[in-house]
Scaffold this motif. Structure first.
Motif, PDB file in Angstrom:
ATOM      1  N   LEU A   7      -2.899  20.534-117.891  1.00  0.00           N
ATOM      2  CA  LEU A   7      -3.283  19.595-116.839  1.00  0.00           C
ATOM      3  C   LEU A   7      -3.571  20.294-115.511  1.00  0.00           C
ATOM      4  O   LEU A   7      -4.572  19.969-114.857  1.00  0.00           O
ATOM      5  CB  LEU A   7      -2.200  18.522-116.664  1.00  0.00           C
ATOM      6  CG  LEU A   7      -2.311  17.277-117.540  1.00  0.00           C
ATOM      7  CD1 LEU A   7      -1.278  16.240-117.122  1.00  0.00           C
ATOM      8  CD2 LEU A   7      -3.696  16.670-117.472  1.00  0.00           C
ATOM      9  N   PRO A   8      -2.723  21.232-115.055  1.00  0.00           N
ATOM     10  CA  PRO A   8      -3.097  21.953-113.821  1.00  0.00           C
ATOM     11  C   PRO A   8      -4.412  22.716-113.937  1.00  0.00           C
ATOM     12  O   PRO A   8      -5.175  22.793-112.968  1.00  0.00           O
ATOM     13  CB  PRO A   8      -1.917  22.906-113.602  1.00  0.00           C
ATOM     14  CG  PRO A   8      -0.764  22.236-114.269  1.00  0.00           C
ATOM     15  CD  PRO A   8      -1.343  21.565-115.476  1.00  0.00           C
ATOM     16  N   LEU A   9      -4.691  23.288-115.116  1.00  0.00           N
ATOM     17  CA  LEU A   9      -5.967  23.980-115.298  1.00  0.00           C
ATOM     18  C   LEU A   9      -7.149  23.010-115.253  1.00  0.00           C
ATOM     19  O   LEU A   9      -8.254  23.393-114.851  1.00  0.00           O
ATOM     20  CB  LEU A   9      -5.971  24.733-116.631  1.00  0.00           C
ATOM     21  CG  LEU A   9      -5.069  25.958-116.740  1.00  0.00           C
ATOM     22  CD1 LEU A   9      -5.125  26.531-118.146  1.00  0.00           C
ATOM     23  CD2 LEU A   9      -5.458  27.011-115.711  1.00  0.00           C
ATOM     24  N   ALA A  10      -6.914  21.788-115.667  1.00  0.00           N
ATOM     25  CA  ALA A  10      -7.988  20.786-115.715  1.00  0.00           C
ATOM     26  C   ALA A  10      -8.101  19.987-114.427  1.00  0.00           C
ATOM     27  O   ALA A  10      -8.740  18.940-114.412  1.00  0.00           O
ATOM     28  CB  ALA A  10      -7.751  19.840-116.890  1.00  0.00           C
ATOM     29  N   ARG A  11      -7.497  20.470-113.363  1.00  0.00           N
ATOM     30  CA  ARG A  11      -7.497  19.714-112.104  1.00  0.00           C
ATOM     31  C   ARG A  11      -8.893  19.372-111.587  1.00  0.00           C
ATOM     32  O   ARG A  11      -9.137  18.235-111.170  1.00  0.00           O
ATOM     33  CB  ARG A  11      -6.717  20.501-111.041  1.00  0.00           C
ATOM     34  CG  ARG A  11      -6.624  19.768-109.710  1.00  0.00           C
ATOM     35  CD  ARG A  11      -5.912  20.606-108.668  1.00  0.00           C
ATOM     36  NE  ARG A  11      -5.903  19.955-107.374  1.00  0.00           N
ATOM     37  CZ  ARG A  11      -5.444  20.500-106.263  1.00  0.00           C
ATOM     38  NH1 ARG A  11      -4.952  21.730-106.297  1.00  0.00           N
ATOM     39  NH2 ARG A  11      -5.488  19.841-105.127  1.00  0.00           N
ATOM     40  N   PRO A  12      -9.876  20.319-111.582  1.00  0.00           N
ATOM     41  CA  PRO A  12     -11.219  19.935-111.112  1.00  0.00           C
ATOM     42  C   PRO A  12     -11.829  18.794-111.913  1.00  0.00           C
ATOM     43  O   PRO A  12     -12.423  17.872-111.339  1.00  0.00           O
ATOM     44  CB  PRO A  12     -12.026  21.232-111.273  1.00  0.00           C
ATOM     45  CG  PRO A  12     -11.018  22.311-111.233  1.00  0.00           C
ATOM     46  CD  PRO A  12      -9.798  21.751-111.902  1.00  0.00           C
ATOM     47  N   GLY A  13     -11.691  18.838-113.233  1.00  0.00           N
ATOM     48  CA  GLY A  13     -12.226  17.753-114.052  1.00  0.00           C
ATOM     49  C   GLY A  13     -11.490  16.451-113.831  1.00  0.00           C
ATOM     50  O   GLY A  13     -12.102  15.371-113.816  1.00  0.00           O
ATOM     51  N   LEU A  14     -10.177  16.505-113.652  1.00  0.00           N
ATOM     52  CA  LEU A  14      -9.399  15.291-113.405  1.00  0.00           C
ATOM     53  C   LEU A  14      -9.785  14.641-112.088  1.00  0.00           C
ATOM     54  O   LEU A  14      -9.887  13.415-111.989  1.00  0.00           O
ATOM     55  CB  LEU A  14      -7.899  15.629-113.408  1.00  0.00           C
ATOM     56  CG  LEU A  14      -7.299  16.068-114.747  1.00  0.00           C
ATOM     57  CD1 LEU A  14      -5.860  16.505-114.553  1.00  0.00           C
ATOM     58  CD2 LEU A  14      -7.363  14.934-115.766  1.00  0.00           C
ATOM     59  N   ILE A  15     -10.003  15.454-111.056  1.00  0.00           N
ATOM     60  CA  ILE A  15     -10.412  14.902-109.761  1.00  0.00           C
ATOM     61  C   ILE A  15     -11.793  14.267-109.865  1.00  0.00           C
ATOM     62  O   ILE A  15     -12.033  13.173-109.328  1.00  0.00           O
ATOM     63  CB  ILE A  15     -10.376  15.998-108.682  1.00  0.00           C
ATOM     64  CG1 ILE A  15      -8.934  16.436-108.425  1.00  0.00           C
ATOM     65  CG2 ILE A  15     -11.010  15.506-107.390  1.00  0.00           C
ATOM     66  CD1 ILE A  15      -8.807  17.561-107.427  1.00  0.00           C
ATOM     67  N   SER A  16     -12.701  14.929-110.572  1.00  0.00           N
ATOM     68  CA  SER A  16     -14.058  14.390-110.706  1.00  0.00           C
ATOM     69  C   SER A  16     -14.053  13.043-111.413  1.00  0.00           C
ATOM     70  O   SER A  16     -14.617  12.059-110.909  1.00  0.00           O
ATOM     71  CB  SER A  16     -14.936  15.381-111.473  1.00  0.00           C
ATOM     72  OG  SER A  16     -15.039  16.602-110.781  1.00  0.00           O
ATOM     73  N   ILE A  17     -13.407  12.970-112.570  1.00  0.00           N
ATOM     74  CA  ILE A  17     -13.402  11.707-113.312  1.00  0.00           C
ATOM     75  C   ILE A  17     -12.553  10.664-112.596  1.00  0.00           C
ATOM     76  O   ILE A  17     -12.808   9.456-112.699  1.00  0.00           O
ATOM     77  CB  ILE A  17     -12.914  11.941-114.754  1.00  0.00           C
ATOM     78  CG1 ILE A  17     -13.224  10.727-115.638  1.00  0.00           C
ATOM     79  CG2 ILE A  17     -11.432  12.249-114.790  1.00  0.00           C
ATOM     80  CD1 ILE A  17     -14.682  10.409-115.759  1.00  0.00           C
ATOM     81  N   GLY A  18     -11.552  11.117-111.829  1.00  0.00           N
ATOM     82  CA  GLY A  18     -10.764  10.189-111.040  1.00  0.00           C
ATOM     83  C   GLY A  18     -11.601   9.506-109.971  1.00  0.00           C
ATOM     84  O   GLY A  18     -11.461   8.293-109.739  1.00  0.00           O
ATOM     85  N   ILE A  19     -12.475  10.262-109.315  1.00  0.00           N
ATOM     86  CA  ILE A  19     -13.357   9.677-108.303  1.00  0.00           C
ATOM     87  C   ILE A  19     -14.299   8.668-108.941  1.00  0.00           C
ATOM     88  O   ILE A  19     -14.526   7.569-108.405  1.00  0.00           O
ATOM     89  CB  ILE A  19     -14.155  10.777-107.594  1.00  0.00           C
ATOM     90  CG1 ILE A  19     -13.209  11.694-106.807  1.00  0.00           C
ATOM     91  CG2 ILE A  19     -15.187  10.178-106.657  1.00  0.00           C
ATOM     92  CD1 ILE A  19     -12.454  11.017-105.709  1.00  0.00           C
TER      93      ILE A  19
END
Length: 301
Positions: A212-224
């Motif tokens: 999950l920490p490694l996937a932070r950029p993707g999580l922020i993008s899909i979160g937006i």
């Protein structure tokens, strides 16, 4: 008689170089660049100018709006914003939207990331079938599910409740979230996860502590994207939420337009529109770099 043969020393012959003509740079790239920039400038103007006009109009009186709609306000009428927040009940609508969208986004991110991680990292029977079932949810029109959703929530006692809207929002956003994060998790290095498993970390620990920490950029993008989609959702709450005390902002805006008719307070209406628009705009401005990084991370491994 001895003859001496003199060797002629080589003379340096200066060769005059003819000046070479500079190569012509192909102009196709420049023309395409100008054309693309022109399209982007036009698109930016189409988006920004109406937003600026709405923001400017929210500080005007009705007389100023009808007499000089394109002129700057002679005085900033902040009572339009306070009236929209208090009299038009936009404060309560804003709070309702925060509850529903906050719960929907958090639930979507937790469930979507877990499902995407399993589909991306584990090979098991039926993996592709489950993945394509999620993908098919993206092609299913929302309005076809309104009647079944209405009766399901009614039978469960969740009609016109926060919990019911949150569950529906999660189901509405899961297909695209799983599709996006599955592709993103596939680009992450497997060696780190394997090292964590060798060191005794379980699958759950590896997921929450490492992946999950490694996937932070993707999580922020899909979160937006989820925040934008759920915040601007109107059709689902219109059908599934008839309690005015639990209206979200989109319902409050529509209700204000209908109640005012042609003799309404247009400055207050535009103030309510800006109250609904500003939160998502601020969120995107703050996290725009993370959104861009998440969108391009999947293309570069």
């Amino acid at each position: 008689m001895t003859t001496q043969i003199q060797k002629a020393e080589p003379t340096a012959v200066s060769v005059a170089k003819t000046p070479t003509k500079p190569e012509k740079i192909p102009s196709e790239g420049g023309v395409l660049n100008v054309f693309s920039h022109g399209i982007l400038i036009l698109w930016a103007a189409m988006v920004i100018l109406p937003m600026l006009w709405a923001f400017m109009t929210s500080f005007k009186t009705n007389a100023e709006i009808f007499e000089a709609p394109w002129a700057l306000p002679t005085k900033l009428h902040f009572e339009n914003w306070s009236g929209a927040w208090i009299n038009a009940n936009f404060g309560a609508f804003f709070f309702n939207s925060l509850i529903v969208v906050g719960g929907g986004v958090i639930g979507t991110m937790i469930l979507g990331s877990m499902a995407a991680y399993v589909l991306a990292r584990f090979d098991f029977k039926g993996n592709r079938i489950i993945y394509f079932l999620f993908i098919s949810g993206m092609t299913f029109p929302v309005f076809l599910a309104l009647v079944p959703l209405f009766f399901v929530l009614k039978n469960m006692g969740l009609l016109s409740t926060y919990q019911g809207l949150i569950v529906v929002y999660i189901g509405y956003s899961l297909p695209f979230t799983v599709f996006f994060l599955t592709s993103f998790f596939r680009t992450l290095p497997t060696s780190i996860a394997e090292a964590a498993l060798i060191d005794g970390c379980g699958h759950a620990g590896t997921f929450f502590r490492i992946m999950l920490p490694l996937a932070r950029p993707g999580l922020i993008s899909i979160g937006i994207f989820n925040v934008l989609g759920q915040w601007n959702q109107y059709l689902l709450p219109l059908v599934l939420n008839s309690d005015r005390d639990k209206f979200v902002l989109t319902q409050g805006l529509a209700d204000l337009v209908v109640s005012q008719g042609y003799a309404g307070d247009w400055g207050q209406l535009f103030a309510g529109l800006m109250i609904a628009m500003l939160p998502v705009l601020i969120v995107y401005i703050i996290f725009q770099r993370q959104v861009q990084a998440g969108m391009t991370a999947g293309a570069v491994k």
